[in-house]
Structure formats: structure tokens, C-alpha cells
Motif scaffolding. Structure first.
Motif, PDB file in Angstrom:
ATOM      1  N   GLY A  80       0.816  -1.198   0.000  1.00 32.43           N
ATOM      2  CA  GLY A  80       0.000   0.000   0.000  1.00 32.43           C
ATOM      3  C   GLY A  80       0.856   1.257   0.000  1.00 32.43           C
ATOM      4  O   GLY A  80       2.050   1.206  -0.289  1.00 32.43           O
ATOM      5  N   TRP A  81       0.220   2.376   0.342  1.00 35.11           N
ATOM      6  CA  TRP A  81       0.882   3.681   0.269  1.00 35.11           C
ATOM      7  C   TRP A  81       1.406   4.080   1.640  1.00 35.11           C
ATOM      8  O   TRP A  81       0.673   4.061   2.614  1.00 35.11           O
ATOM      9  CB  TRP A  81      -0.113   4.734  -0.207  1.00 35.11           C
ATOM     10  CG  TRP A  81      -0.650   4.495  -1.576  1.00 35.11           C
ATOM     11  CD1 TRP A  81      -1.649   3.625  -1.922  1.00 35.11           C
ATOM     12  CD2 TRP A  81      -0.229   5.126  -2.783  1.00 35.11           C
ATOM     13  NE1 TRP A  81      -1.860   3.683  -3.284  1.00 35.11           N
ATOM     14  CE2 TRP A  81      -1.022   4.592  -3.836  1.00 35.11           C
ATOM     15  CE3 TRP A  81       0.736   6.093  -3.102  1.00 35.11           C
ATOM     16  CZ2 TRP A  81      -0.873   4.996  -5.166  1.00 35.11           C
ATOM     17  CZ3 TRP A  81       0.871   6.490  -4.427  1.00 35.11           C
ATOM     18  CH2 TRP A  81       0.088   5.955  -5.432  1.00 35.11           C
ATOM     19  N   ASN A  82       2.672   4.457   1.680  1.00 25.58           N
ATOM     20  CA  ASN A  82       3.234   4.898   2.939  1.00 25.58           C
ATOM     21  C   ASN A  82       4.101   6.130   2.700  1.00 25.58           C
ATOM     22  O   ASN A  82       4.619   6.340   1.607  1.00 25.58           O
ATOM     23  CB  ASN A  82       4.057   3.761   3.572  1.00 25.58           C
ATOM     24  CG  ASN A  82       4.059   3.837   5.086  1.00 25.58           C
ATOM     25  OD1 ASN A  82       3.934   4.919   5.655  1.00 25.58           O
ATOM     26  ND2 ASN A  82       4.213   2.694   5.724  1.00 25.58           N
ATOM     27  N   ARG A  83       4.229   6.938   3.744  1.00 27.57           N
ATOM     28  CA  ARG A  83       5.030   8.164   3.622  1.00 27.57           C
ATOM     29  C   ARG A  83       6.516   7.843   3.606  1.00 27.57           C
ATOM     30  O   ARG A  83       6.980   7.005   4.377  1.00 27.57           O
ATOM     31  CB  ARG A  83       4.759   9.103   4.803  1.00 27.57           C
ATOM     32  CG  ARG A  83       3.373   9.676   4.806  1.00 27.57           C
ATOM     33  CD  ARG A  83       3.219  10.669   5.943  1.00 27.57           C
ATOM     34  NE  ARG A  83       1.850  11.126   6.042  1.00 27.57           N
ATOM     35  CZ  ARG A  83       1.334  12.103   5.282  1.00 27.57           C
ATOM     36  NH1 ARG A  83       2.093  12.734   4.394  1.00 27.57           N
ATOM     37  NH2 ARG A  83       0.082  12.461   5.426  1.00 27.57           N
ATOM     38  N   ARG A 108      -6.452   2.476   2.068  1.00 27.32           N
ATOM     39  CA  ARG A 108      -6.661   2.648   0.622  1.00 27.32           C
ATOM     40  C   ARG A 108      -8.132   2.680   0.229  1.00 27.32           C
ATOM     41  O   ARG A 108      -8.928   1.926   0.762  1.00 27.32           O
ATOM     42  CB  ARG A 108      -6.022   1.474  -0.127  1.00 27.32           C
ATOM     43  CG  ARG A 108      -4.534   1.501  -0.194  1.00 27.32           C
ATOM     44  CD  ARG A 108      -4.022   0.216  -0.812  1.00 27.32           C
ATOM     45  NE  ARG A 108      -3.839  -0.824   0.172  1.00 27.32           N
ATOM     46  CZ  ARG A 108      -3.842  -2.136  -0.107  1.00 27.32           C
ATOM     47  NH1 ARG A 108      -4.036  -2.551  -1.342  1.00 27.32           N
ATOM     48  NH2 ARG A 108      -3.644  -3.022   0.847  1.00 27.32           N
ATOM     49  N   GLU A 150      -5.452   7.814   8.681  1.00 25.67           N
ATOM     50  CA  GLU A 150      -4.321   8.089   7.793  1.00 25.67           C
ATOM     51  C   GLU A 150      -4.702   7.753   6.349  1.00 25.67           C
ATOM     52  O   GLU A 150      -5.078   6.629   6.028  1.00 25.67           O
ATOM     53  CB  GLU A 150      -3.108   7.252   8.231  1.00 25.67           C
ATOM     54  CG  GLU A 150      -1.885   7.305   7.318  1.00 25.67           C
ATOM     55  CD  GLU A 150      -1.055   8.585   7.475  1.00 25.67           C
ATOM     56  OE1 GLU A 150      -1.340   9.394   8.382  1.00 25.67           O
ATOM     57  OE2 GLU A 150      -0.130   8.768   6.658  1.00 25.67           O
ATOM     58  N   VAL A 151      -4.629   8.772   5.465  1.00 26.18           N
ATOM     59  CA  VAL A 151      -4.919   8.569   4.045  1.00 26.18           C
ATOM     60  C   VAL A 151      -3.871   9.287   3.214  1.00 26.18           C
ATOM     61  O   VAL A 151      -3.116  10.113   3.727  1.00 26.18           O
ATOM     62  CB  VAL A 151      -6.314   9.104   3.653  1.00 26.18           C
ATOM     63  CG1 VAL A 151      -7.414   8.228   4.208  1.00 26.18           C
ATOM     64  CG2 VAL A 151      -6.485  10.546   4.094  1.00 26.18           C
ATOM     65  N   ARG A 152      -3.844   8.980   1.925  1.00 23.74           N
ATOM     66  CA  ARG A 152      -2.952   9.679   0.985  1.00 23.74           C
ATOM     67  C   ARG A 152      -3.769  10.745   0.300  1.00 23.74           C
ATOM     68  O   ARG A 152      -4.685  10.453  -0.446  1.00 23.74           O
ATOM     69  CB  ARG A 152      -2.423   8.684  -0.050  1.00 23.74           C
ATOM     70  CG  ARG A 152      -1.593   9.325  -1.147  1.00 23.74           C
ATOM     71  CD  ARG A 152      -1.228   8.315  -2.208  1.00 23.74           C
ATOM     72  NE  ARG A 152      -2.360   7.950  -3.037  1.00 23.74           N
ATOM     73  CZ  ARG A 152      -2.512   8.339  -4.309  1.00 23.74           C
ATOM     74  NH1 ARG A 152      -1.612   9.092  -4.896  1.00 23.74           N
ATOM     75  NH2 ARG A 152      -3.569   7.958  -4.998  1.00 23.74           N
ATOM     76  N   HIS A 199       3.496  10.169  -0.077  1.00 22.47           N
ATOM     77  CA  HIS A 199       3.233   8.727  -0.085  1.00 22.47           C
ATOM     78  C   HIS A 199       3.752   8.096  -1.375  1.00 22.47           C
ATOM     79  O   HIS A 199       3.598   8.654  -2.455  1.00 22.47           O
ATOM     80  CB  HIS A 199       1.726   8.453  -0.022  1.00 22.47           C
ATOM     81  CG  HIS A 199       1.116   8.690   1.318  1.00 22.47           C
ATOM     82  ND1 HIS A 199       0.542   9.876   1.682  1.00 22.47           N
ATOM     83  CD2 HIS A 199       0.978   7.868   2.387  1.00 22.47           C
ATOM     84  CE1 HIS A 199       0.073   9.782   2.923  1.00 22.47           C
ATOM     85  NE2 HIS A 199       0.334   8.567   3.370  1.00 22.47           N
ATOM     86  N   ALA A 212      -1.213   4.161   4.661  1.00 22.84           N
ATOM     87  CA  ALA A 212      -2.472   4.864   4.465  1.00 22.84           C
ATOM     88  C   ALA A 212      -3.557   3.835   4.172  1.00 22.84           C
ATOM     89  O   ALA A 212      -3.299   2.816   3.544  1.00 22.84           O
ATOM     90  CB  ALA A 212      -2.342   5.832   3.301  1.00 22.84           C
TER      91      ALA A 212
END
Lengths: 199, 251
Positions: A117-120, B5, B248-250, A138, B3
């Protein structure tokens, strides 16, 4: 011209599409001869460390990728391609990596694996292709192993997995590896590829 | 921290979007490429395409569609429907798909998961489960919910992950289409059973349903179709609300 190393691993289409989109010219390279016209090389990869290294070694690609790096030209490793730049991996005990960056690859620990997934990504700002940005943009990840450079200075960026920070970008000077997929990370990823194309 | 999704899902038949309803700013609401791009620009973190006919005749159309999608999508996408072998998966991945969704074929022949993970890595393998019921005895169904099997959802999820599934897409057949919220208890139960990410699907009727999902479960992602199809709610709207609620999101 960017040479994208073709060693039969994974989805090169997406990376090529991303490079096309930002107007960087590229070609697949599978022999040392193809490299003559390239100023930069990307080592992509999805799959297993052992299978990838076996192909790269048997085909001689590992040797010419190493020679290209030693000539001082920029190399970017992506995901498994980043891990291959190190010396070894827990995924394939006994298999020797390309070894341009001292260190090893270890299995992730924690509650949920793969890290998907998306992470900073928090860059320390020491490398021009990874801008230091307070927003920590991200990026998209899909992996179960992570790079552990021997020299802490070779860690260029980290991400917070909730329990611990892991290193997600490694490198020194012209050799950089990123654990995430810039070609799948929206605008943030495309800008990173653009900076690589200029550095 | 990862984040959470938001994943819009598009049903595809013969290379076109099914359930085509009016969609603002699109010349052709049935064109999957245009719609997918609109979703990406509207903040989607990932997309899911499900070939609902999955007939052999439509296969070349699907492959061509995946190729076109990968030229414009710079976020990950999963393609499912009719994948029965390593070769079926290879075609889709070569065309540019990032992950492969399997459902009925894996129930019929669980080794398929092992074969797919062996060839492409488990991060490529999404097991989709259509769950009937929401209790501890919730059952796995196949053929789009039409056939009920003897397997319970948690046992199947556990077994599938052991074989090679890297992600579970859990669709509640009861909640699906009702637009009255995700099947919270079932989602949490499956998360307890496995160590891979779980995507919740079925029941989203409003942005607030996603907030409920993420505040009450550890779901990695929420997937929905109809709520996004008419264009009145965008993934961005959902994520803005989530952010306001501290998720927490993008953005």
C-alpha cells in the motif's frame, strides 16, 4: 537514453509507460552492447532474489551492470532491483547479490506482511533524486523484504511501519535503490523518475 | 504508517464498463480507460477491474484493455475474472496488471494460489472471497455468490494465505448492493485469521461508511463500485472525510 535491464523479471510495461508519460526516452537492454547508447540504467524487478540473481549472473548482466555503475553513471534499482544492489538476502541464503552497496536484505517483521500500500517516505535530503519534503509524500509499496545497508549513511529515506522505521531508499552517489514503485506512485513517483532522468 | 486505501471497482464485459450510468465530465461513461483515469485523478489509491463474463471469446478484448489501462494508470491495479492458470495470469501481468484476482477457480483448485505465488510472488495474488453470512460460520460462495460451498470464510482465508495469497478481498454478499455499510464484524474476524492485508468490499453507500469501516476495523482498504459510479462521490471526498476523522490517508 535510459536502459531498462530486461532479465525476464516482472512487469516492465508499467515502468516504460511511466517513462513515456514524462517524456524520457528508454530502451530495454539485455546485453553489454545495448548499454553503449545509455547514460542511465534502471534495474527493475518483481519476484525472487534467487531467481533474479541466477538470471543476472548466468547472462553476464550482473557484471555489466556493475561495470556501468563503476563508470560513475546513474543507476536506479526499483523494489527487487534495489535489493539486488546489495550483497545478500535472507530470501536466498548463500546467493551473492550485485554488491554495489554494502549490506544485506532482511525479511520484514511485524503484524502484516507483505508491506502493501501507500506509505510516507521521509528522505534525509542527502540525494538529489529524493527531495527532502516536510510533507513526506506517499509512495506505493508491495514487498516482504527490506534493504539493510551496512553503512548507515547509505540509508537515504525511511518509512514508518507503525512499529518501526525501515530503510526504503539506499545508495551512494550514482547508485540508488528504492523499495517502493515510483511507476505506480502517482505524481510523486513520476517526479522522482523525472529527477533521476536529469541527475 | 500505511495509508488506508480507497479502491473503486469496475465491472467489465466485452472490454466495456457494465452498469454504465451518467458520469460527469466523461464523453463515454462506458469506456473503462476514461473512467479509470477519472478515478485516478479523483484520488483513487488503486483500482480493481473484474471481467464479469470471463468468457474465452472476450479474453483478447480484456488483454487489450489492460494494455491501454497501464498506459494511463500510474497507480496499481488488479484484474480478476476467469483466471484459471499461470498462463492466464501471465498474460494479464505482461499486459500491465499489477495484481491478479482469483475467486471461484481457487476454490475449485486451491493449488492455483501456490502456482501463482510461486511464479509471480504472493504480492501479485489477491484472493477474492464472496462471503455469505456475517457470523463465525459465514460461508464461502462461488460463481458470483450463486453457489454456497461447505467452507467457512476464516478457514478458507487462512488456507489461502498459507498457499500464497498476498491479500484478501473480502466481499460480503449480504451487504453488497444494500448500501447500508460494510460488514464490520466479518471484516475484523478475517483480519484476526490472517497476516496479509484485507480489503473490505460490499455495502458502501456513503463516505461515512468508509469512516465506520476504518475506525472500527484494521482493514487496509475499502472497495466500492456503485457509490463512485455516478460521480457524486469521489475517492477524494471519502479521503477528505477520513482525514478529518483522524484516519491516515494519501491526499
Amino acid at each position: 537514453m535510459i536502459g531498462v535491464v530486461d532479465y525476464g523479471a516482472g512487469n516492465l510495461q508499467s515502468l516504460g509507460n511511466a517513462l513515456d508519460h514524462i517524456g524520457l526516452s528508454w530502451q530495454l537492454v539485455d546485453s553489454a552492447g545495448d548499454l553503449a547508447s545509455c547514460e542511465r540504467v534502471i534495474l527493475p524487478g518483481v519476484g525472487h532474489f534467487r531467481a533474479a540473481m541466477e538470471t543476472l549472473s548466468q547472462s553476464g548482466q550482473a557484471a555489466w551492470v556493475a561495470a556501468f555503475a563503476k563508470s560513475g553513471k546513474p543507476i536506479l534499482g526499483i523494489c527487487l532491483g534495489a535489493q539486488l544492489l546489495l550483497e545478500s538476502s535472507e530470501e536466498a541464503p548463500g546467493v551473492v547479490g550485485i554488491g554495489l552497496i554494502p549490506g544485506r536484505v532482511r525479511k520484514l517483521t511485524g503484524e502484516t506482511i507483505p508491506h502493501m500500500g501507500w506509505n510516507r517516505v521521509r528522505s534525509n535530503g542527502s540525494h538529489p533524486i529524493l527531495e527532502s519534503d516536510e510533507q513526506a509524500p506517499h509512495f506505493y509499496f508491495a514487498h516482504s523484504y527490506v534493504c539493510e545497508p551496512g553503512d548507515p549513511d547509505a540509508s537515504l529515506a525511511v518509512t514508518d511501519r507503525g512499529t518501526d522505521d525501515v530503510c526504503v531508499a539506499v545508495g551512494c552517489e550514482n547508485v540508488v535503490g528504492v523499495q517502493f514503485h515510483p511507476e505506480k506512485s502517482g505524481v510523486a513517483g513520476l517526479s522522482l523518475l523525472e529527477r533521476f532522468g536529469r541527475c | 504508517m500505511l495509508a488506508r486505501r480507497i479502491i473503486p471497482c469496475l465491472d467489465i464485459r466485452g472490454g466495456r464498463v457494465v452498469k454504465g450510468v451518467a458520469f460527469k465530465n466523461l464523453r463515454d461513461a462506458g469506456d473503462p480507460v476514461e473512467r479509470a483515469k477519472a478515478y485516478m485523478d479523483g484520488g483513487a489509491d488503486e483500482l480493481c477491474f473484474l471481467d464479469v463474463t470471463a468468457s474465452i471469446e472476450d479474453r483478447p478484448l480484456l488483454i487489450e484493455l489492460v494494455r491501454k489501462l497501464s498506459r494511463v494508470l500510474f497507480i496499481p491495479f488488479t484484474v480478476g475474472g476467469g483466471v484459471r492458470s499461470v498462463n492466464d495470469a501471465k498474460e494479464l501481468l505482461r499486459a500491465g496488471a499489477d495484481k491478479i484476482g482469483v475467486n471461484t477457480a481457487a476454490v475449485a483448485r486451491p493449488e492455483l494460489l501456490e502456482e501463482l505465488a510461486g511464479h509471480f510472488g504472493n504480492q501479485c495474488v489477491v484472493l477474492s472471497i464472496d462471503a455469505l453470512g456475517q457470523g463465525i460460520d459465514a460461508k464461502v460462495t462461488t460463481h458470483g455468490g450463486r453457489e454456497v460451498t461447505g467452507r467457512t470464510v476464516c478457514d478458507w482465508a487462512r488456507e489461502a494465505v498459507e498457499l500464497g495469497a498476498g491479500e484478501i478481498l473480502l466481499n460480503s454478499v449480504d451487504a453488497d448492493g444494500a448500501r447500508s455499510g460494510f460488514a464490520i464484524d466479518l471484516v475484523e474476524r478475517v483480519i484476526d485469521a490472517v497476516r496479509v492485508p484485507v480489503i473490505a468490499s460490499g455495502g458502501a453507500g456513503s463516505a461515512n461508511d468508509f469512516a465506520e469501516l476504518f475506525m472500527h476495523t484494521r482493514a487496509h482498504a475499502g472497495l466500492a463500485a456503485s457509490i463512485f459510479h455516478d460521480g457524486s462521490t469521489t475517492p477524494y471526498d471519502v479521503k477528505k472525510l477520513l482525514q478529518d476523522k483522524g484516519v491516515e490517508v494519501r491526499l
